[in-house]
Structure formats: C-alpha cells, structure tokens
Design a protein around this motif. Structure first.
Motif, mmCIF file in Angstrom:
data_model
loop_
_atom_site.group_PDB
_atom_site.id
_atom_site.type_symbol
_atom_site.label_atom_id
_atom_site.label_comp_id
_atom_site.label_asym_id
_atom_site.label_seq_id
_atom_site.Cartn_x
_atom_site.Cartn_y
_atom_site.Cartn_z
ATOM 1 N N HIS A 206 140.184 -89.795 -14.052
ATOM 2 C CA HIS A 206 139.283 -89.358 -12.982
ATOM 3 C C HIS A 206 139.540 -88.028 -12.630
ATOM 4 C CE1 HIS A 206 138.142 -93.651 -12.422
ATOM 5 N NE2 HIS A 206 139.412 -93.713 -12.749
ATOM 6 N N CYS B 23 134.346 -87.635 -7.593
ATOM 7 C CA CYS B 23 134.991 -87.678 -8.890
ATOM 8 C C CYS B 23 134.581 -86.855 -9.766
ATOM 9 C CB CYS B 23 134.907 -89.117 -9.495
ATOM 10 S SG CYS B 23 135.878 -89.382 -11.172
ATOM 11 N N HIS C 199 130.437 -93.306 -12.594
ATOM 12 C CA HIS C 199 131.253 -91.928 -12.154
ATOM 13 C C HIS C 199 130.551 -91.403 -10.927
ATOM 14 C CE1 HIS C 199 132.234 -87.866 -12.692
ATOM 15 N NE2 HIS C 199 131.183 -87.637 -13.010
#
Ligand code: CUA
Length: 340
Positions: free
Chosen positions: A161, A196, A204
C-alpha cells in the motif's frame, strides 16, 4: 517538444495542487527540505519552458515563408557550438538537481527530535494506527498534535500500500516486512484527508484515512483520556443488548478497550462513537451508512473481509449501533474540525 509538454504539465499539476490546498509548498519546518527542492525544480522548469517555447515561437516567426519565397530555404547541417551549449546546460541542471536531491534525501532520513512516534500498518483495505509509547490503537483515523512533528513508521500486513496525506506531506510505500518513515507536522487543527496511493486490490480506491490534528492541550487531554478509557457500561437496554451481540458476533475480529472484545484482525472500535467516518475514511459515520455496513459491508466496499450480517433482525442491528455509538470520550467532537 516532450520536454516542453512535461514542463507545462508540471506547472499545471503544481497550480492545481496549490489551488486544492495540497502541501507541495508547506510552511511546516519538517517539510521545508522538500519544499526547497520543489522550488528549485519549479524554477528550472519555468526557465527551460521559457527558453524552449520562446525559441520555437521566434524561429517560426523569423523563418516563416514570405511573399516571393519559392523553393527550399538554405539547408544547414550541424553546428558544433550550439550542440555543445544545449548539451552542457541540461547536464548542468541535472547535476545541480542531483546534488540538491541527494542532500535532501540525507536530511529527511534523519529522525526529528521530539517527534511523536506512530506506527501505521496497511491492510486490505484499511489503516491500523498504533501509539507505541502509549499502548493505544485506532483505525482509519489518526489523532496527532498541532505544532509537534510526528514520525509515522509505515508498513503493511499483506500487499503493498502507500500512505499519503497530501495536505500534510508526501507519500511513503507500505511494504510487508519493511519499515518506511514519514516525518511531518500539522500547523493548524483540522481533519486531513489521506489516501492509499498504491493499487492494492478491489477496494484500493476505498482505502482512505483521516488525520485529526488537535491543539496540543486537546491532544494531551485526548491521549490521557484514551489511556484511562474503558468502554462505558451500557446505559440502556438496547445498548446492553448491543454489547452482548457485539461480544458474540464481532469480538473475534474487533477490540473494544476495557471489554472482553479483543480481536485484532479487524479495526479497533474502542472509540467508534468519535469516528467521523467508517469503512476506512470513505463514508460519513451516519446511522444509515453504519446499518448498511453491518448488514453487508462488501456491497459497499468490494473485497471487504467483514462477513455480512444480513441474518440479524433489524432491532438487533440497531442495538449494535446504539452500543457502537456509545463508545466515545466525553468532551470531544471531531466532527467540528475543519476539513482539508
Ligand atoms: Cu491500499 Cu491501495
């Protein structure tokens, strides 16, 4: 031409970033190294853009076809002096930027004296925050003081990440088995957005976080109160029912400080009633969103590892919500913080 386009692109991005209050030119002391470097890059970009675009426009105008011109103009091949100049100048610029960048990298790797240590761990698809000096833990929302540097140690529990609060500082990758550091400081209280910044799976884009910067005295009060905190005894029949349900349905994954719920694979919910968001900084923490979340989190957030609780009766879900909203510290309301 590509260099000209990239210069224009850089200026557009820089302008947009400043317009959106993104800290590429931060006034916080710990960010000043990067700010200084950016100013140098910006100055060189403007110079190169001006020189290349200016020469291009001048050449087009000067050597345009004039009335009576027919046939090819004189054909010129090679000019040693000019070739040396346009090789030497970019080389010089790259060398200056290399030295400045190397110096900055060395400086920003150094720990900052008197900073608050924080550990951030990325998981699909949320952030776990720990205060190692205090033994405290939060999820999705990180509380920091204003006017004191923080040092965030960043890692990941699963895939790669990247931790990025653009209004406060740059980004750092969260890599399993590796520690990266970001050192920064908030100069005014606020609720700062974080993202992120590394493609990490189905959600995501739904892996955000918030940094809640509080005035020093409020921050100290928060830390002391959280250290002394244990979930309050349920004050109503639904809250008691909610706690009972929580301990049977949720406690294997979630912690509530001061109760039998000590699961660590999911976000810490000790102060859920204080959270401004749920689902890792994505949705406002409203009863409507919380209800949908409990019933089927994966329908809101693809890839969410929390199983659906569609089998619970409406009254049970509402009892759970009553309990969750009772988990807070008196005298704090983070919803009032300005958002950046
Ligand atoms: Cu985590 Cu993208």
């Amino acid at each position: 031409m590509p260099r000209m386009l990239s210069s224009v692109g850089f200026l557009l991005v820089a302008g947009a970033a400043m317009a959106h209050n993104v800290t590429i030119l931060s006034d916080a002391p710990v960010n000043q190294e990067i700010t200084g470097l950016l100013v140098w890059v910006l100055v060189f970009s403007v110079l190169v853009f001006g020189l290349v675009a200016g020469t291009l426009v001048y050449t087009i105008w000067k050597f345009r076809a004039k009335p009576g011109d027919d046939g090819l103009p004189p054909q010129v091949h090679g000019n040693d002096r000019m070739e040396i100049i346009w090789t030497a100048i970019p080389l010089l610029i790259v060398m200056v930027l290399f030295v400045l960048t190397a110096q900055t990298l060395v400086k920003i790797k150094r720990p900052v004296a008197g900073s608050v240590p924080i550990e951030a761990t990325g998981w699909q698809f949320w952030w776990d925050f720990q205060y190692p000096d205090e033994g405290l833990r939060t999820a999705g929302e990180l509380v920091i003081p204003v006017g004191q540097p923080v040092e965030v140690k960043i890692t990941s529990g699963d895939v790669i990440h990247s931790f990025w609060p653009p209004s406060l500082t740059g980004k750092a990758d969260a890599v399993p088995g590796e520690d990266n550091y970001l050192r920064f400081m908030a100069t005014k209280p606020g609720n700062y957005y974080g993202y992120c910044a590394e493609l990490c799976g189905a959600s995501h884009a739904n892996m955000r976080f918030r940094i809640l910067a509080l005035e020093r005295e409020d921050y100290n009060r928060f830390i002391e109160a959280y250290k002394a905190y244990a979930a309050p005894a349920p004050a109503s029949e639904p809250a008691a029912r909610g706690q009972q349900l929580f301990n049977t349905q949720c406690a294997a994954c979630h912690t509530v400080k001061g109760t039998a719920a000590r699961g660590v694979v999911g976000p810490d919910l000790s102060l859920f009633g204080l959270r401004t968001t749920l689902g890792s900084g994505v949705w406002a923490n409203t009863p409507e969103n919380l209800k949908r979340w409990i019933q089927d989190s994966a329908a809101m957030k693809p890839g969410s590892k929390m199983p659906p609780f569609k089998h619970l009766a409406d009254a049970d879900v509402e009892a759970l919500m009553t309990y969750l909203y009772s988990l807070k510290l008196d005298g704090f309301d983070f919803a009032q913080l300005p958002r950046y």
